[in-house]
Each structure stands twice: as C-alpha cells, then as structure tokens.
Write an enzyme that holds these catalytic residues in place. Structure first.
Site, PDB file in Angstrom:
ATOM      1  N   GLU A   5      47.254  -0.357   0.290  1.00  0.00           N
ATOM      2  CA  GLU A   5      48.267  -0.979  -0.555  1.00  0.00           C
ATOM      3  C   GLU A   5      47.542  -1.458  -1.800  1.00  0.00           C
ATOM      4  O   GLU A   5      46.817  -2.439  -1.754  1.00  0.00           O
ATOM      5  CB  GLU A   5      48.952  -2.112   0.210  1.00  0.00           C
ATOM      6  CG  GLU A   5      49.662  -1.586   1.467  1.00  0.00           C
ATOM      7  CD  GLU A   5      50.306  -2.679   2.286  1.00  0.00           C
ATOM      8  OE1 GLU A   5      49.907  -3.848   2.123  1.00  0.00           O
ATOM      9  OE2 GLU A   5      51.201  -2.374   3.074  1.00  0.00           O
ATOM     10  N   CYS A   6      47.745  -0.757  -2.882  1.00  0.00           N
ATOM     11  CA  CYS A   6      46.854  -0.840  -4.034  1.00  0.00           C
ATOM     12  C   CYS A   6      47.597  -1.297  -5.284  1.00  0.00           C
ATOM     13  O   CYS A   6      48.810  -1.457  -5.289  1.00  0.00           O
ATOM     14  CB  CYS A   6      46.228   0.527  -4.290  1.00  0.00           C
ATOM     15  SG  CYS A   6      45.726   1.399  -2.791  1.00  0.00           S
ATOM     16  N   THR A   7      46.838  -1.469  -6.353  1.00  0.00           N
ATOM     17  CA  THR A   7      47.406  -1.707  -7.675  1.00  0.00           C
ATOM     18  C   THR A   7      46.718  -0.768  -8.658  1.00  0.00           C
ATOM     19  O   THR A   7      45.501  -0.834  -8.836  1.00  0.00           O
ATOM     20  CB  THR A   7      47.215  -3.162  -8.119  1.00  0.00           C
ATOM     21  OG1 THR A   7      47.713  -4.047  -7.113  1.00  0.00           O
ATOM     22  CG2 THR A   7      47.951  -3.413  -9.431  1.00  0.00           C
ATOM     23  N   GLU A 100      48.099   5.650  -4.266  1.00  0.00           N
ATOM     24  CA  GLU A 100      48.885   4.421  -4.216  1.00  0.00           C
ATOM     25  C   GLU A 100      50.017   4.650  -3.223  1.00  0.00           C
ATOM     26  O   GLU A 100      50.769   5.618  -3.340  1.00  0.00           O
ATOM     27  CB  GLU A 100      49.455   4.130  -5.605  1.00  0.00           C
ATOM     28  CG  GLU A 100      50.291   2.885  -5.701  1.00  0.00           C
ATOM     29  CD  GLU A 100      49.462   1.685  -6.102  1.00  0.00           C
ATOM     30  OE1 GLU A 100      49.915   0.563  -5.831  1.00  0.00           O
ATOM     31  OE2 GLU A 100      48.374   1.859  -6.669  1.00  0.00           O
TER      32      GLU A 100
END
Length: 474
Positions: A5-7, A100
């Site tokens: 769970e990224c940005t 993502e």
C-alpha cells in the site's frame, strides 16, 4: 500474499528543479516486516523461463525471447512469495516502478473480474521482472504491460509508472484483462495514493492517452459511465468510499498543499485532480519530505500537539512504520547518458531515514544494501528499522536529531555525486562503471556511518528519559 500500500509521486521534466524526470514510490507492507534489498540483474541472470510463485502462471518462452537489458531492482530478499522487483532503471535509462495497489468497483468487476490467483494471472510479484529489461522507452512499458495484462490477466488492481529522459507514463489495470494509461505533462506532477487515480480521459488523443482496444466499447455496452459527458476513469472504474476519505485522499491533499499552498480543499475530498502544477520547481528533497510526511502542523499529526487523540488517528499518513523501501527514479538531462540514471533509495520508515543517489550504470551494489532476511546490523535495512523504532518512542526528542542527520547525509551524497559526475566525464566502459561502483560504495558507507552516529546520539539523549529510573541526590 503480500500486498503493498504505497504512495506514488511523479514529476515531469519541466516541473523538476534540474530538468530531470522523476518517478517515486514508497513500498509499504503490512504488520510483518518484509526485508527489501537492492541488486543489479545482469542479462545473464534474467530468467529465460518464468513461472509466478503466487499464481503459478507460466509465461510463454516467446514473451522472454528478446535479449534483456541490465537493470536495477529492489526485491524482497526472502523470495518466498516471488521476486517483487519493485523499481529500477535499465541500461537504456528507462525506469519503472510497480505496483501501487489501487481500487475498483462492482460494476467493472461484474464485467471483467480480477482473477483468483488459483486461476493464474500476474501481480506485483511479476511486473518489474517481466517488463523492465525489455524496455527502450517509457511508452514501451505501457505497451508491454498492456500486452501482458490482456494475455495473462491479473489478480490485483495495479498502478505503475514508466519514465525515460523525456516522458512519464502512468498505467492502471482495469478489471482482470484491461488497462488505461496517461502521459504526464512535462510541467505537471502527480500524487497517487491507493485508489484508482486517472480521471479525465481522451480516447481520441493517442499522444497522451492509451488503453486496451475494446475499453470504450465495454464502457458503453455495459453502461459503466455515471457522468453525462466525457470519460472520467476514476468515476467509471474507481471508488469513492469512506475508506478513501480516510486512507487515500488525505495523503494526496496534504502533499498538494505542500506543493501549492493555494490548492486548498479538505482532506476527505474525493475528486482531487490527477494532473497538478506546483507553485515552484520540485526537488529530490521535496519528494523525500513528501514521502516522509505525517501531517505536520495539522491536528492529524500523530507526533504533534495540535489535535485530540481521535484526530491524530483519523487519517493514514505517508510516512509510516510500514514503509519498507522508498525510491525516486531520476533520469537526468544535464549529464551524459552513461551517468543519467540515478536510483535514489531508502529503506525503513521514511521519517527516520535518508536517501542516497545510486548510479545505475553498474553491475553490483554495496554489501550493506544486500539485505539479509534475518536481523543484521551490518545491513542498512535493519539499522534503519532499529533507528525508527527507537525514534518513534519520543519524536519530540529524537526528531531534531533525525532532521540534522538527514540534511547532513543528503548534502554529503550530493557532494560525492557532483564530484563523481565531473571525474567520470571522459570515461567509458568498465573504467566508468568501476568509478560509479566506487562512488556508490562511498555514499553507502557515508550514510551507514551517519546512521550509526544518529543511533548513538539517540541513545545518549534517551538515557535519562527511561521510565525505569530512580535518581539519588546524594
């Protein structure tokens, strides 16, 4: 099965401070620590036959027949769930970050559902390995992933980015076998949290938009578009949920207001624009700050003193205990192509680490970045994890120490990079690569030693702050 769970942050060449393209992402895991490493995959090490670990999907040999390029990657070191290459730059200075984890909705899942891993298909485990060594431009990445998704399908919702010295493309998978992609304007930036992000879409503009060939017909046939006019892919294929309002949208809102204080809005806004312009040129330091952020100077900062206990837990920050690896893939335009590719890299929670700019025209990586699955303080991943967990116990005390450490480390790495750029100007081949490997080692040693020094300072500061103490005034 691991899901990250990224940005993601994307910066076009006319939006960056030095004219480079930059694509960045924090790779965030779950409650279990997932050690990440840094390696170079040389052509002889690229798989000639490939079967996914999670889905058991076998890739046809014809799809691996092209001669692969050398590339960097940041894989999971255990290999238990596959490679998970995460991000890298290849020998043609094409960069890729994947993936993502994004959102979907029941309308598209009723038409083209994502696969169950037992049915096969590709996922985050696979994409970098199957794509990056075969790319000669950013748009090649769009074409190859589009082909792979249409042929093999996917069991996840994926967002990914590709860049070369001129272009950045962002691709999102739609359902099990479809996809969309958009070129990022040169003067723009993007903040992409864990939701479907692409909004307005022009099927007639093939210079800036790309898609599976039947997607427009699929939208019309199954009445998937809720808008009276135009095509907004986030409205058609994405989500607008309470979880988005707490988990995804606030991250984008906070960084939009950092890059442009006039952006305004509220943290929960569901329709924040995908393509944005900053009020200044964006630097490496800006991106690292964004990837380390935790709503500073707002009531939502878990370390701050403005909010109530409830407010501090309202929104998910970008900088978090689950940051395991963060990268900025930079393709520079003011230096020779042989030294243009730079993989800025950091391990562990971003609020307590520092990035360093690894040259990617190399054949190996520093030993400290070749992480071991088990705790080992000779490896920067584990040293950063220890530093972060101590720092988290009293951010008011340790935060200033970390800020000074990061500024010092970045400055020293910039200096080494500037010196190396000049020293190798007239070199080529193995002589050049050896110099770049040595520069990478020097930066690695610098940041490692600075981190050890920081840890020692934190121990000194924290000695008198332990709860288990009893002062004798005699």
């Amino acid at each position: 099965m691991k899901q990250t769970e990224c940005t993601t942050i994307l910066v076009g060449k006319k939006a960056s401070i030095d004219g480079s393209t930059m694509i960045a992402r924090s790779e965030d895991g779950g409650r279990v620590i997932i050690p990440e490493g840094f390696k170079v995959v040389n052509p002889e090490d690229q798989p000639k036959h490939y079967t996914s670990v999670i889905s058991k999907q076998k890739i046809d040999d014809e799809d691996l027949a092209e001669t692969p390029l050398r590339y960097t990657s940041a894989p999971d070191v255990s290999g238990k769930n596959g490679i998970w290459g995460a991000a890298g730059i290849n020998a043609d200075n094409v960069a890729m970050t994947a993936t993502e984890t994004i959102t979907t909705n029941s309308r598209i899942q009723g038409v083209d559902p994502i696969l169950d891993p037992s049915e096969g298909g590709l996922g985050e485990e696979d994409f970098v390995t199957l794509t990056l060594p075969y790319l000669h431009s950013a748009f090649d990445g769009v074409k190859r992933v589009g082909y792979l998704v249409e042929k093999y399908g996917t069991y996840e919702m994926n967002g990914m980015a590709f860049s070369d010295k001129d272009n950045i493309w962002y691709l999102e998978t739609i359902g099990g076998h479809h996809w969309i992609a958009r070129r990022i304007p040169d003067d723009a930036y993007v903040i992409a949290p864990n939701r479907l992000n692409i909004d307005t879409f022009d099927f007639d503009d093939s210079e800036n938009f790309a898609t599976a060939s039947d997607l427009k017909d699929l939208i019309d046939e199954y009445h998937l578009n809720p808008d009276r006019e135009g095509y907004n892919m986030r409205h058609i294929f994405g989500s607008s949920t309470i979880k988005d309002a707490h988990y995804n949208n606030p991250r984008a809102w906070y960084i939009h207001n950092y890059f442009d204080p006039d952006f305004g809005g509220t943290p929960a806004d569901q329709d924040q624009p995908f393509i944005c312009r900053a009020n200044r040129l964006i630097s490496i330091e800006d991106i690292k700050w964004a990837e380390s952020s935790h709503y500073q100077d707002t009531p939502y900062d878990a370390y701050g003193d403005q909010g109530t206990p409830e407010q501090k837990k309202t929104f998910r920050p970008i900088g978090i205990n689950r940051n395991f690896e963060t990268h900025i893939l930079q393709i520079r335009n003011d230096v020779p192509a042989e030294i243009a590719g730079v993989q800025w890299l950091a391990f562990g929670p971003n609020t307590f680490n520092s990035m360093l700019p690894f040259y990617t025209n190399v054949t190996t990586t520093p030993e400290a970045w070749q992480t071991t699955p088990k705790f080992n303080l000779n490896k920067i991943f584990w040293l950063n994890k220890l530093t972060a967990q101590l720092g988290d116990t009293n951010y008011r005390v340790y935060g200033e120490l970390e800020d000074a450490f990061e500024q010092k480390s970045l400055a020293q790495c910039h200096k080494i990079q500037h010196e190396t750029d000049k020293e190798v100007k007239n070199l080529s081949g193995k002589e050049l690569q050896d110099k770049l490997i040595a520069a990478n080692q020097k930066m690695s040693d610098t940041v490692y030693n600075n981190t050890v020094e920081l840890l020692g300072q934190m121990v000194d500061e924290g000695h008198g702050l332990m709860t288990l103490k009893y002062d004798l005034l005699d």
